[in-house]
Design a protein around this motif. Structure first.
Motif, mmCIF file in Angstrom:
data_model
loop_
_atom_site.group_PDB
_atom_site.id
_atom_site.type_symbol
_atom_site.label_atom_id
_atom_site.label_comp_id
_atom_site.label_asym_id
_atom_site.label_seq_id
_atom_site.Cartn_x
_atom_site.Cartn_y
_atom_site.Cartn_z
ATOM 1 N N LYS A 129 0.885 -1.327 -0.006
ATOM 2 C CA LYS A 129 0.120 -0.033 -0.004
ATOM 3 C C LYS A 129 0.867 1.300 0.013
ATOM 4 C CE LYS A 129 -4.287 -1.657 1.971
ATOM 5 N NZ LYS A 129 -5.140 -1.558 3.250
ATOM 6 N N ALA A 130 1.848 1.163 0.833
ATOM 7 C CA ALA A 130 2.945 2.528 0.901
ATOM 8 C C ALA A 130 3.475 2.577 -0.429
ATOM 9 C CB ALA A 130 3.946 2.235 1.846
ATOM 10 N N GLN A 131 3.989 1.639 -1.027
ATOM 11 C CA GLN A 131 4.493 1.542 -2.508
ATOM 12 C C GLN A 131 3.493 2.064 -3.378
ATOM 13 O OE1 GLN A 131 6.276 -2.205 -3.516
ATOM 14 N NE2 GLN A 131 7.741 -2.207 -1.799
ATOM 15 N N ASN A 132 2.007 1.503 -3.365
ATOM 16 C CA ASN A 132 1.385 2.004 -4.392
ATOM 17 C C ASN A 132 0.906 3.462 -4.091
ATOM 18 O OD1 ASN A 132 -0.600 1.497 -6.288
ATOM 19 N ND2 ASN A 132 -2.410 1.026 -4.813
ATOM 20 N N THR A 133 0.901 3.782 -2.989
ATOM 21 C CA THR A 133 0.634 5.334 -2.884
ATOM 22 C C THR A 133 1.812 6.150 -3.436
ATOM 23 O OG1 THR A 133 -0.531 4.734 -0.761
ATOM 24 C CG2 THR A 133 0.395 7.128 -1.086
ATOM 25 N N LYS A 134 3.009 5.602 -3.271
ATOM 26 C CA LYS A 134 3.992 6.344 -3.959
ATOM 27 C C LYS A 134 4.018 6.319 -5.311
ATOM 28 C CE LYS A 134 7.249 5.831 0.054
ATOM 29 N NZ LYS A 134 8.608 5.128 0.421
ATOM 30 N N LEU A 135 3.694 5.079 -5.974
ATOM 31 C CA LEU A 135 3.668 4.962 -7.564
ATOM 32 C C LEU A 135 2.667 5.794 -7.882
ATOM 33 C CD1 LEU A 135 4.395 1.255 -7.741
ATOM 34 C CD2 LEU A 135 5.930 2.996 -8.239
ATOM 35 N N ARG A 136 1.472 5.762 -7.210
ATOM 36 C CA ARG A 136 0.711 6.486 -7.823
ATOM 37 C C ARG A 136 0.726 8.112 -7.705
ATOM 38 N NH1 ARG A 136 -4.738 4.874 -8.043
ATOM 39 N NH2 ARG A 136 -5.155 2.674 -7.274
ATOM 40 N N SER A 137 1.167 8.608 -6.695
ATOM 41 C CA SER A 137 1.819 9.976 -6.674
ATOM 42 C C SER A 137 2.897 10.231 -7.749
ATOM 43 C CB SER A 137 2.383 10.244 -5.228
ATOM 44 O OG SER A 137 2.943 11.740 -5.395
ATOM 45 N N ALA A 138 3.718 9.452 -8.067
ATOM 46 C CA ALA A 138 4.613 9.554 -8.941
ATOM 47 C C ALA A 138 4.140 9.256 -10.327
ATOM 48 C CB ALA A 138 5.895 8.580 -8.866
ATOM 49 N N LEU A 139 2.954 8.748 -10.555
ATOM 50 C CA LEU A 139 2.345 8.523 -11.730
ATOM 51 C C LEU A 139 1.597 9.645 -12.142
ATOM 52 C CD1 LEU A 139 1.701 6.673 -14.294
ATOM 53 C CD2 LEU A 139 -0.381 5.701 -12.816
ATOM 54 N N ALA A 140 0.801 10.288 -11.067
ATOM 55 C CA ALA A 140 0.264 11.588 -11.188
ATOM 56 C C ALA A 140 1.127 12.625 -11.718
ATOM 57 C CB ALA A 140 -0.442 11.970 -10.028
ATOM 58 N N ASP A 141 2.465 12.753 -11.079
ATOM 59 C CA ASP A 141 3.189 13.855 -11.575
ATOM 60 C C ASP A 141 3.837 13.642 -12.941
ATOM 61 O OD1 ASP A 141 2.940 14.903 -8.954
ATOM 62 O OD2 ASP A 141 4.714 13.656 -8.348
ATOM 63 N N ALA A 142 3.847 12.216 -13.100
ATOM 64 C CA ALA A 142 4.317 11.807 -14.742
ATOM 65 C C ALA A 142 3.244 12.220 -15.696
ATOM 66 C CB ALA A 142 4.704 10.367 -14.680
ATOM 67 N N ASP A 143 1.850 11.895 -15.253
ATOM 68 C CA ASP A 143 0.971 12.336 -16.353
ATOM 69 C C ASP A 143 0.882 13.718 -16.511
ATOM 70 O OD1 ASP A 143 0.188 9.640 -16.683
ATOM 71 O OD2 ASP A 143 -1.491 9.818 -15.129
ATOM 72 N N GLN A 144 0.806 14.586 -15.456
ATOM 73 C CA GLN A 144 1.034 16.019 -15.614
ATOM 74 C C GLN A 144 2.378 16.338 -16.317
ATOM 75 O OE1 GLN A 144 0.852 17.859 -11.617
ATOM 76 N NE2 GLN A 144 -1.051 17.320 -11.121
ATOM 77 N N ASP A 145 3.472 15.779 -16.233
ATOM 78 C CA ASP A 145 4.482 16.080 -17.132
ATOM 79 C C ASP A 145 4.282 15.784 -18.362
ATOM 80 O OD1 ASP A 145 5.725 17.014 -14.862
ATOM 81 O OD2 ASP A 145 7.085 15.144 -14.218
#
Length: 375
Positions: A129-145
């Motif tokens: 769950k902790a990794q998923n939260t980090k990945l989701r945050s990173a994915l959201a940032d990547a989507d914005q980029d």
């Protein structure tokens, strides 16, 4: 039995009557204590009561019960019973409960193992769950980029098209309008090449436009700009850097892409696009648009569908920018991304009074959007 009295007044008891042989009984037939030939006992009225006998028996039974209870409950008797019974009961119960105890021990071991596994899985789930939260945050940032990069890339691609226009529905049998020198494009081409060409030579087999050479495309653009759009001052072939068809011809018509040498010249031509309406007919259906990227073409199609549904008043493009107005009196708004347009159209469909008061649509004055380089 009666008494006999003599003459002197004394009475003697009457002796028992002797029985005959038939009347005699055996001593064993008689109750104990009675004579065989004894006379029948005379019982007086109410000399015997069954209730009294029952009461006496109940008392005797009660006394016996108390005696038995007191005897059994005595410490000596209880100790003797326990000493004799308890060992046998213990052995019997131990033998009976042994299979059940074995099963319970096995189940306890299984439960302990499952508990350990469950605890381990819970720890792993927490880590995931902790990794998923980090990945989701990173994915959201990547989507914005990625969105930002796509917008920048689209802007760069559109900037490379800023001097180009597209002429739609150009017929493969295009017949140019005569210019001021009463010369058609085909005639001027024949003079330049020393051969006579007709407008029919523009047509290729199967209605394709590949047979038209580069000079023919330039001259078609010049004819459309000067004689149909009435561009003033008129343009010449020297103002055109490159012209060629886009895609295959459909139903005898094709798109003609023209790249002008100067951005100002392209804008001057595009400002006369409304003049095509005066020449429109069942045969002539040519119109001109800016050379937009595929992404911006999709935005324009959606805006056109919204205009037909009367969700917006009008839309147009200027220098690659997509602009629209909700009503004839509303401000000009610009759309840059498909997500922004979807949000705007959703607000329009829900009947929002102020759909432009959000971050998805960029507002500016009409003068700033139509003249972005004006200082």
């Amino acid at each position: 039995m009666g008494d006999k009295s003599d003459n002197n007044g004394f009475s003697t008891p009457e002796t028992s009557k002797k029985r005959t042989i038939d009347e005699t009984v055996s001593p064993t037939d008689c109750p104990a204590g009675e004579h065989v030939n004894a006379p029948e006992a005379v019982r007086r009225k109410e000399s015997f009561s069954p209730l009294a006998a029952n009461s006496e028996m109940q008392c005797i039974t009660h006394d016996l019960t108390d005696l038995v209870k007191s005897a059994i409950c005595s410490p000596e008797v209880m100790e003797a019973i326990c000493a004799a019974v308890v060992p046998n009961l213990s052995v019997m119960f131990t033998t009976m409960l042994k299979p059940l105890n074995d099963k319970m021990d096995a189940q306890n071991k299984t439960l302990s193992t499952m508990s350990d596994k469950l605890l381990s899985q819970n720890n792993e789930i927490k880590q995931l769950k902790a990794q998923n939260t980090k990945l989701r945050s990173a994915l959201a940032d990547a989507d914005q980029d990625i969105d930002a990069l796509e917008c920048r890339l689209d802007d760069m691609e559109q900037y490379s098209r800023r001097t180009s226009l597209r002429f739609h529905n150009v017929s493969v049998k295009y017949k140019p309008i005569r210019d001021s020198n009463t010369q058609t494009i085909s005639e001027s081409t024949s003079n330049a090449t020393g051969s006579i060409q007709t407008s029919d030579s523009i047509q290729q087999k199967n209605d394709s436009s590949n047979s038209i050479n580069h000079l023919d495309y330039d001259k078609i653009v010049v004819d459309l700009c000067n004689n149909v759009m009435n561009v003033n001052p008129p343009i010449t072939e020297a103002d055109i850097e490159r012209s060629h068809p886009i895609g295959a011809a459909r139903n005898g018509h094709f798109q003609l892409l023209c790249k002008f040498k100067d951005w100002k010249l392209k804008n001057r031509v595009f400002q006369h696009k409304k003049n095509f309406k005066t020449h429109r007919s069942d045969v002539f259906k040519v119109f001109v648009t800016e050379d937009l990227t595929r992404k911006r073409q999709m935005l324009v199609k959606q805006l056109e569908a919204a205009r037909k549904d009367k969700m917006i008043d009008s839309h147009w493009t200027y220098d690659g920018r997509i602009l629209f107005k909700r009503t004839s009196n509303s401000k000009v708004s610009q759309v840059r991304h498909i997500k922004d347009l979807n949000d705007i159209l959703t607000e329009l469909s829900t009947g929002s009074d102020n759909p432009w008061n959000n971050q998805n649509s960029s507002e500016a004055s009409s003068d700033a959007l139509l003249n972005p380089w004006k200082k």
